[in-house]
Motif scaffolding. Structure first.
Motif, mmCIF file in Angstrom:
data_model
loop_
_atom_site.group_PDB
_atom_site.id
_atom_site.type_symbol
_atom_site.label_atom_id
_atom_site.label_comp_id
_atom_site.label_asym_id
_atom_site.label_seq_id
_atom_site.Cartn_x
_atom_site.Cartn_y
_atom_site.Cartn_z
ATOM 1 N N ASP A 40 0.830 -1.211 0.000
ATOM 2 C CA ASP A 40 0.000 0.000 0.000
ATOM 3 C C ASP A 40 0.863 1.258 0.000
ATOM 4 N N LEU A 41 1.968 1.224 0.732
ATOM 5 C CA LEU A 41 2.870 2.386 0.758
ATOM 6 C C LEU A 41 3.480 2.635 -0.615
ATOM 7 N N ILE A 42 3.769 1.564 -1.344
ATOM 8 C CA ILE A 42 4.312 1.708 -2.698
ATOM 9 C C ILE A 42 3.266 2.325 -3.618
ATOM 10 N N GLU A 43 2.010 1.882 -3.497
ATOM 11 C CA GLU A 43 0.943 2.470 -4.303
ATOM 12 C C GLU A 43 0.782 3.956 -3.989
ATOM 13 N N ASP A 44 0.872 4.312 -2.722
ATOM 14 C CA ASP A 44 0.793 5.730 -2.344
ATOM 15 C C ASP A 44 1.967 6.513 -2.934
ATOM 16 N N ALA A 45 3.132 5.883 -2.971
ATOM 17 C CA ALA A 45 4.313 6.550 -3.536
ATOM 18 C C ALA A 45 4.123 6.835 -5.021
ATOM 19 N N TYR A 46 3.550 5.875 -5.753
ATOM 20 C CA TYR A 46 3.272 6.099 -7.175
ATOM 21 C C TYR A 46 2.335 7.289 -7.361
ATOM 22 N N PHE A 47 1.288 7.344 -6.553
ATOM 23 C CA PHE A 47 0.322 8.444 -6.662
ATOM 24 C C PHE A 47 0.985 9.785 -6.347
ATOM 25 N N THR A 48 1.809 9.802 -5.307
ATOM 26 C CA THR A 48 2.493 11.044 -4.928
ATOM 27 C C THR A 48 3.451 11.506 -6.015
ATOM 28 N N LEU A 49 4.177 10.572 -6.615
ATOM 29 C CA LEU A 49 5.140 10.936 -7.656
ATOM 30 C C LEU A 49 4.444 11.440 -8.916
ATOM 31 N N GLU A 50 3.227 10.982 -9.175
ATOM 32 C CA GLU A 50 2.462 11.534 -10.291
ATOM 33 C C GLU A 50 2.123 13.005 -10.033
ATOM 34 N N GLN A 51 1.845 13.318 -8.775
ATOM 35 C CA GLN A 51 1.541 14.705 -8.434
ATOM 36 C C GLN A 51 2.786 15.581 -8.519
ATOM 37 N N THR A 52 3.901 15.095 -7.988
ATOM 38 C CA THR A 52 5.130 15.899 -8.005
ATOM 39 C C THR A 52 5.645 16.104 -9.427
ATOM 40 N N SER A 53 5.381 15.149 -10.329
ATOM 41 C CA SER A 53 5.840 15.315 -11.710
ATOM 42 C C SER A 53 5.147 16.493 -12.385
ATOM 43 N N ASP A 54 3.898 16.790 -11.962
ATOM 44 C CA ASP A 54 3.178 17.927 -12.531
ATOM 45 C C ASP A 54 3.600 19.249 -11.898
ATOM 46 N N GLN A 55 4.327 19.196 -10.793
ATOM 47 C CA GLN A 55 4.702 20.414 -10.084
ATOM 48 C C GLN A 55 6.151 20.818 -10.322
ATOM 49 N N ILE A 56 6.881 20.028 -11.096
ATOM 50 C CA ILE A 56 8.313 20.311 -11.282
ATOM 51 C C ILE A 56 8.524 21.677 -11.918
ATOM 52 N N THR A 57 7.690 22.031 -12.895
ATOM 53 C CA THR A 57 7.849 23.319 -13.587
ATOM 54 C C THR A 57 6.948 24.399 -13.003
ATOM 55 N N ASP A 58 6.382 24.138 -11.833
ATOM 56 C CA ASP A 58 5.542 25.131 -11.159
ATOM 57 C C ASP A 58 6.401 25.895 -10.153
ATOM 58 N N ASP A 59 6.695 27.155 -10.489
ATOM 59 C CA ASP A 59 7.604 27.943 -9.650
ATOM 60 C C ASP A 59 7.075 28.142 -8.232
ATOM 61 N N SER A 60 5.754 28.105 -8.057
ATOM 62 C CA SER A 60 5.178 28.355 -6.734
ATOM 63 C C SER A 60 5.259 27.143 -5.815
ATOM 64 N N HIS A 61 5.662 25.960 -6.345
ATOM 65 C CA HIS A 61 5.702 24.745 -5.531
ATOM 66 C C HIS A 61 7.071 24.064 -5.584
ATOM 67 N N VAL A 62 8.100 24.798 -5.956
ATOM 68 C CA VAL A 62 9.424 24.185 -6.097
ATOM 69 C C VAL A 62 9.908 23.635 -4.757
ATOM 70 N N LYS A 63 9.823 24.441 -3.711
ATOM 71 C CA LYS A 63 10.301 24.015 -2.394
ATOM 72 C C LYS A 63 9.510 22.818 -1.892
ATOM 73 N N GLU A 64 8.173 22.885 -2.010
ATOM 74 C CA GLU A 64 7.331 21.778 -1.545
ATOM 75 C C GLU A 64 7.625 20.499 -2.328
ATOM 76 N N THR A 65 7.870 20.638 -3.622
ATOM 77 C CA THR A 65 8.160 19.462 -4.454
ATOM 78 C C THR A 65 9.462 18.796 -4.029
ATOM 79 N N LEU A 66 10.487 19.598 -3.794
ATOM 80 C CA LEU A 66 11.773 19.039 -3.364
ATOM 81 C C LEU A 66 11.640 18.355 -2.001
#
Length: 317
Positions: free
Chosen positions: A148-174
């Motif tokens: 279940d933790l691995i499935e949650d990790a996949y979901f989280t990484l899908e979200q962070t991939s959309d935020q990489i080029t979002d200047d307002s969420h750079v710190k949160e993404t890292l």
């Protein structure tokens, strides 16, 4: 706190009761769960053991000889369980001692998997016939939780991939990627530890394991083997997103530095012209010229414009 799981041999029903050090060990106990024992409880437990009662610092050993061994009190196993606290996950060691049909577990933390198994037992949602069944079920539930933790990790990484080029969420993404890397390390460590524990159980209890328990054990081992490649994929994905995020940040910084560099070059000729006519030499013919001021201003603007359009033509802007 000490709780006992009792198996009624006549009805095959399980029940969980609290045990006080002032009482004797209930009959038909197959699981004695010890959570953060106090001095009185430790003194009572010492009457059940030939060896010393496990201490908290002894439960963090990593060498195989300490984690999996057979001693005077029975079979000893140290097993790592993931514990989720808010957004962080850490590994908590739990000590097991198996003697005949009695499993004694020690823990210094409240482990969610133990609570889940106790819930299943109270509501008759699990098939348990012996102490070994409890040990195998805990390992099975642990692997399910890791999945279940691995499935949650996949979901989280899908979200962070959309935020990489979002200047307002750079710190949160890292910060989230760093948390996911730590989580993935905890999952990988727990999977390897569980695989070692199950192989030790299979080898040690080979003559006691029935067909049903053997199937459960093999299924859990197969689940571990199927999950392990996902940890490598997640690790690669996290590293890729970290590199992409850092690369994007560097690219933005380079763009800003480039603007300042171009601005400095563009204004260099006007600055030079202003510096020349700011000199206080006596013999400077243009100083007494009637049109000297507007001409110098025009030269500054023209020199800056020529430099700017030269940069544009070269594609440097």
């Amino acid at each position: 706190m000490i709780s006992a799981c009792i198996l009624n041999e006549d009805t095959d029903k399980l029940s969980i009761v609290q045990v006080s050090p002032k009482e004797s060990l209930p009959a038909d106990v197959i699981w004695l769960d010890v959570n953060q024992p106090d001095e009185e409880e430790r003194s009572w437990l010492e009457t059940l053991f030939v060896e010393d009662v496990p201490e908290e610092d002894e439960m963090d050993d990593i060498e195989s000889s300490s984690r999996f061994r057979v001693g005077p009190d029975g079979v000893h196993i140290l097993s790592l369980f993931p514990q989720r606290l808010s957004n962080e996950t850490r590994g908590v060691n739990m000590s097991f001692t198996m003697r005949k049909n009695l499993l004694i577990s020690f823990r210094e933390d409240d482990i969610s998997i133990v609570r889940l198994l106790r819930y299943y037992i109270r509501h008759d949602k699990v098939e348990i016939r012996s102490a070994l069944d409890i040990l195998l079920k805990l390992q099975d539930l642990k692997v399910d939780q890791l999945s279940d933790l691995i499935e949650d990790a996949y979901f989280t990484l899908e979200q962070t991939s959309d935020q990489i080029t979002d200047d307002s969420h750079v710190k949160e993404t890292l910060e989230e990627l760093i948390l996911q890397e730590e989580l993935n390390s905890q999952i990988l460590q727990a999977l390897h530890d569980t695989r070692r524990a199950l192989r030790f159980i299979r080898k040690t209890f080979e003559s006691y394991i029935d067909d049903r328990q053997s199937r459960v054990l093999e299924e859990v081992l197969n689940d571990i083997e199927s999950i392990l490649p996902h940890t490598s994929f997640i690790s690669n994905k996290i590293n890729f997103q970290l590199e992409a995020s850092m690369g994007y940040t560097n690219q933005k910084q380079n763009s800003i530095i480039k603007i300042f560099s171009v601005a400095a070059v563009v204004f260099m000729p006007p600055t030079w012209i202003a510096s020349v006519y700011g000199m206080n030499f006596k013999f400077m013919p243009e100083i007494e010229w009637y049109y000297g001021y507007p001409v110098s201003i025009g030269m500054m603007i023209l020199s800056a414009a020529i430099t700017y359009f030269f940069f544009r033509k070269k594609g440097w802007l």
